[in-house]
Design a protein around this motif. Structure first.
Motif, PDB file in Angstrom:
ATOM      1  N   ALA A  90      -4.846   5.918   5.424  1.00 43.86           N
ATOM      2  CA  ALA A  90      -3.724   5.039   5.761  1.00 43.86           C
ATOM      3  C   ALA A  90      -2.546   5.289   4.836  1.00 43.86           C
ATOM      4  CB  ALA A  90      -4.156   3.581   5.685  1.00 43.86           C
ATOM      5  N   LEU A  91      -2.828   5.462   3.553  1.00 45.29           N
ATOM      6  CA  LEU A  91      -1.763   5.737   2.593  1.00 45.29           C
ATOM      7  C   LEU A  91      -1.050   7.035   2.912  1.00 45.29           C
ATOM      8  CD1 LEU A  91      -3.492   4.695  -0.753  1.00 45.29           C
ATOM      9  CD2 LEU A  91      -1.486   3.637   0.279  1.00 45.29           C
ATOM     10  N   GLN A  92      -1.810   8.052   3.328  1.00 45.42           N
ATOM     11  CA  GLN A  92      -1.189   9.330   3.665  1.00 45.42           C
ATOM     12  C   GLN A  92      -0.251   9.192   4.854  1.00 45.42           C
ATOM     13  OE1 GLN A  92      -3.591  12.793   3.918  1.00 45.42           O
ATOM     14  NE2 GLN A  92      -4.256  12.674   1.813  1.00 45.42           N
ATOM     15  N   LEU A  93      -0.681   8.449   5.854  1.00 46.75           N
ATOM     16  CA  LEU A  93       0.164   8.239   7.030  1.00 46.75           C
ATOM     17  C   LEU A  93       1.463   7.555   6.639  1.00 46.75           C
ATOM     18  CD1 LEU A  93       0.811   8.051  10.047  1.00 46.75           C
ATOM     19  CD2 LEU A  93      -0.530   5.956  10.122  1.00 46.75           C
ATOM     20  N   LEU A  94       1.360   6.490   5.847  1.00 48.93           N
ATOM     21  CA  LEU A  94       2.538   5.706   5.515  1.00 48.93           C
ATOM     22  C   LEU A  94       3.433   6.395   4.500  1.00 48.93           C
ATOM     23  CD1 LEU A  94       0.879   2.176   5.353  1.00 48.93           C
ATOM     24  CD2 LEU A  94       2.263   3.130   7.194  1.00 48.93           C
ATOM     25  N   SER A  95       2.906   7.390   3.779  1.00 51.61           N
ATOM     26  CA  SER A  95       3.697   8.096   2.782  1.00 51.61           C
ATOM     27  C   SER A  95       4.424   9.299   3.362  1.00 51.61           C
ATOM     28  CB  SER A  95       2.800   8.575   1.627  1.00 51.61           C
ATOM     29  OG  SER A  95       2.209   7.478   0.970  1.00 51.61           O
ATOM     30  N   ALA A  96       3.985   9.765   4.509  1.00 53.59           N
ATOM     31  CA  ALA A  96       4.610  10.944   5.111  1.00 53.59           C
ATOM     32  C   ALA A  96       6.065  10.643   5.449  1.00 53.59           C
ATOM     33  CB  ALA A  96       3.845  11.363   6.358  1.00 53.59           C
ATOM     34  N   LYS A  97       6.943  11.589   5.181  1.00 53.99           N
ATOM     35  CA  LYS A  97       8.378  11.354   5.303  1.00 53.99           C
ATOM     36  C   LYS A  97       8.982  11.898   6.588  1.00 53.99           C
ATOM     37  CE  LYS A  97       9.298  11.151   0.327  1.00 53.99           C
ATOM     38  NZ  LYS A  97       7.898  11.171  -0.097  1.00 53.99           N
ATOM     39  N   GLU A 192       8.280   0.847   7.511  1.00 53.53           N
ATOM     40  CA  GLU A 192       8.673  -0.484   7.057  1.00 53.53           C
ATOM     41  C   GLU A 192       7.582  -1.166   6.238  1.00 53.53           C
ATOM     42  OE1 GLU A 192       9.680  -2.684  10.530  1.00 53.53           O
ATOM     43  OE2 GLU A 192      11.282  -1.310  11.147  1.00 53.53           O
ATOM     44  N   VAL A 193       6.355  -0.716   6.356  1.00 60.08           N
ATOM     45  CA  VAL A 193       5.255  -1.436   5.712  1.00 60.08           C
ATOM     46  C   VAL A 193       4.529  -0.604   4.654  1.00 60.08           C
ATOM     47  CG1 VAL A 193       4.875  -2.857   7.741  1.00 60.08           C
ATOM     48  CG2 VAL A 193       3.621  -0.723   7.500  1.00 60.08           C
ATOM     49  N   ARG A 194       4.955   0.619   4.428  1.00 58.62           N
ATOM     50  CA  ARG A 194       4.183   1.474   3.524  1.00 58.62           C
ATOM     51  C   ARG A 194       4.160   0.943   2.091  1.00 58.62           C
ATOM     52  NH1 ARG A 194       7.919   6.933   2.766  1.00 58.62           N
ATOM     53  NH2 ARG A 194       9.644   5.963   1.670  1.00 58.62           N
ATOM     54  N   VAL A 195       5.234   0.246   1.677  1.00 56.72           N
ATOM     55  CA  VAL A 195       5.305  -0.241   0.306  1.00 56.72           C
ATOM     56  C   VAL A 195       4.173  -1.209  -0.007  1.00 56.72           C
ATOM     57  CG1 VAL A 195       6.851  -2.173   0.891  1.00 56.72           C
ATOM     58  CG2 VAL A 195       6.838  -1.228  -1.434  1.00 56.72           C
ATOM     59  N   ASN A 196       3.697  -1.947   0.995  1.00 60.26           N
ATOM     60  CA  ASN A 196       2.641  -2.938   0.761  1.00 60.26           C
ATOM     61  C   ASN A 196       1.309  -2.284   0.414  1.00 60.26           C
ATOM     62  OD1 ASN A 196       4.180  -5.434   1.528  1.00 60.26           O
ATOM     63  ND2 ASN A 196       4.373  -4.293   3.423  1.00 60.26           N
ATOM     64  N   LEU A 197       0.937  -1.243   1.152  1.00 57.00           N
ATOM     65  CA  LEU A 197      -0.312  -0.555   0.833  1.00 57.00           C
ATOM     66  C   LEU A 197      -0.200   0.235  -0.461  1.00 57.00           C
ATOM     67  CD1 LEU A 197      -1.764   0.705   4.236  1.00 57.00           C
ATOM     68  CD2 LEU A 197      -2.422  -1.257   2.872  1.00 57.00           C
ATOM     69  N   HIS A 198       0.986   0.747  -0.749  1.00 61.14           N
ATOM     70  CA  HIS A 198       1.167   1.442  -2.018  1.00 61.14           C
ATOM     71  C   HIS A 198       1.020   0.478  -3.190  1.00 61.14           C
ATOM     72  CE1 HIS A 198       2.031   5.664  -1.258  1.00 61.14           C
ATOM     73  NE2 HIS A 198       2.619   5.283  -0.152  1.00 61.14           N
ATOM     74  N   VAL A 200      -1.231  -1.839  -3.328  1.00 58.04           N
ATOM     75  CA  VAL A 200      -2.676  -1.881  -3.565  1.00 58.04           C
ATOM     76  C   VAL A 200      -3.097  -0.679  -4.400  1.00 58.04           C
ATOM     77  CG1 VAL A 200      -4.957  -1.820  -2.494  1.00 58.04           C
ATOM     78  CG2 VAL A 200      -3.109  -3.149  -1.439  1.00 58.04           C
ATOM     79  N   LEU A 201      -2.588   0.504  -4.029  1.00 56.39           N
ATOM     80  CA  LEU A 201      -2.933   1.718  -4.769  1.00 56.39           C
ATOM     81  C   LEU A 201      -2.468   1.632  -6.216  1.00 56.39           C
ATOM     82  CD1 LEU A 201      -3.984   4.648  -4.784  1.00 56.39           C
ATOM     83  CD2 LEU A 201      -1.693   5.362  -4.101  1.00 56.39           C
ATOM     84  N   THR A 202      -1.246   1.163  -6.426  1.00 55.02           N
ATOM     85  CA  THR A 202      -0.711   1.037  -7.789  1.00 55.02           C
ATOM     86  C   THR A 202      -1.573   0.099  -8.621  1.00 55.02           C
ATOM     87  OG1 THR A 202       1.548   1.434  -7.027  1.00 55.02           O
ATOM     88  CG2 THR A 202       1.289   0.333  -9.152  1.00 55.02           C
ATOM     89  N   LYS A 203      -2.020  -0.993  -8.018  1.00 55.57           N
ATOM     90  CA  LYS A 203      -2.888  -1.937  -8.728  1.00 55.57           C
ATOM     91  C   LYS A 203      -4.191  -1.272  -9.133  1.00 55.57           C
ATOM     92  CE  LYS A 203      -5.074  -6.483  -8.279  1.00 55.57           C
ATOM     93  NZ  LYS A 203      -5.258  -7.675  -7.420  1.00 55.57           N
ATOM     94  N   LEU A 204      -4.782  -0.506  -8.225  1.00 55.33           N
ATOM     95  CA  LEU A 204      -6.041   0.175  -8.533  1.00 55.33           C
ATOM     96  C   LEU A 204      -5.857   1.149  -9.699  1.00 55.33           C
ATOM     97  CD1 LEU A 204      -7.446   0.969  -4.963  1.00 55.33           C
ATOM     98  CD2 LEU A 204      -8.210  -0.825  -6.529  1.00 55.33           C
ATOM     99  N   LYS A 205      -4.743   1.884  -9.673  1.00 53.72           N
ATOM    100  CA  LYS A 205      -4.497   2.883 -10.722  1.00 53.72           C
ATOM    101  C   LYS A 205      -4.264   2.220 -12.078  1.00 53.72           C
ATOM    102  CE  LYS A 205      -1.562   6.129  -9.562  1.00 53.72           C
ATOM    103  NZ  LYS A 205      -0.346   6.737  -8.944  1.00 53.72           N
TER     104      LYS A 205
END
Length: 211
Positions: A90-97, A192-198, A200-205
């Motif tokens: 999901a992160l890969q999909l939302l990060s693709a530019k 529009e929504v990729r920042v929200n899942l990112h 989660v990733l930032t918190k994990l890191k």
């Protein structure tokens, strides 16, 4: 990446275990080392103790109705939640530019054996997933996704070896003007929504990766 995470794989409860093939996919398709992935996986278990990110949690994170369709596509085993691998997809999909990157994501998602090639059946799976997402937006393309996949496959499998490389797949999809127009519309919504899942990733890191 700024942090060095533990290198040993931690034994997890059965519902959190990552198969060898999924672990290889994560190593091949994310920017993280094995140690970093392991520490984030431990954090993922801590943050989502029910086994993964459930549909209602995913929708709360994204705040977008289209994400319900994305959830259905990413929950490849239909167990009702996104496991660690599916979360990274999901992160890969939302990060693709751009469109090529998103088509590359679609290719990699169904290249389960990390061979760098997909066959006609896998191509049909990709197309059906794209159709489901577009249908959720009220913009289903015309025709049958399996037939469209077969037609595109036959057009771009120039050496007739029964498989497509990622480059062939990306170029072939872009020859279908109707499909690409609809994909552009979908991708704009996803951005529009990729920042929200990112988040989660930032918190994990930050919380679980060892300094």
């Amino acid at each position: 990446m700024g942090s060095v995470c533990g290198s040993a794989y931690v034994e997890l409860d059965e519902e959190f275990k990552v198969s060898d093939s999924d672990w290889k996919w994560l190593l091949a398709h994310t920017e993280y080392s094995e140690g970093e992935l392991n520490d984030m996986l431990v954090g993922f278990r801590e943050e989502y103790q029910g086994g993964g990110i459930y549909r209602h949690q995913f929708e709360q994170l994204t705040g977008n109705t289209v994400m319900n369709i994305v959830f259905n596509c990413l929950d490849s085993d239909s167990n009702g939640y996104l496991d660690f691998k599916e979360f990274n997809q999901a992160l890969q999909l939302l990060s693709a530019k751009d469109t090529e990157q998103k088509l590359s994501w679609a290719f990699q998602m169904y290249d389960d054996d990390n061979s760098g090639m997909i066959d006609q059946t896998e191509m049909a799976n990709v197309m059906m997933s794209l159709y489901r997402m577009l249908e959720g937006m009220g913009s289903r393309p015309s025709g049958d996704p399996k037939i469209r996949a077969k037609d595109i496959f036959s057009q771009i499998d120039v050496n007739n070896d029964g498989t497509l490389s990622e480059e062939e797949f990306v170029k072939g999809c872009q020859t279908d003007d109707e499909l690409m127009g609809l994909l552009h519309k979908l991708f704009e919504t996803l951005l529009e929504v990729r920042v929200n899942l990112h988040g989660v990733l930032t918190k994990l890191k930050l919380k679980y990766c060892k300094k």
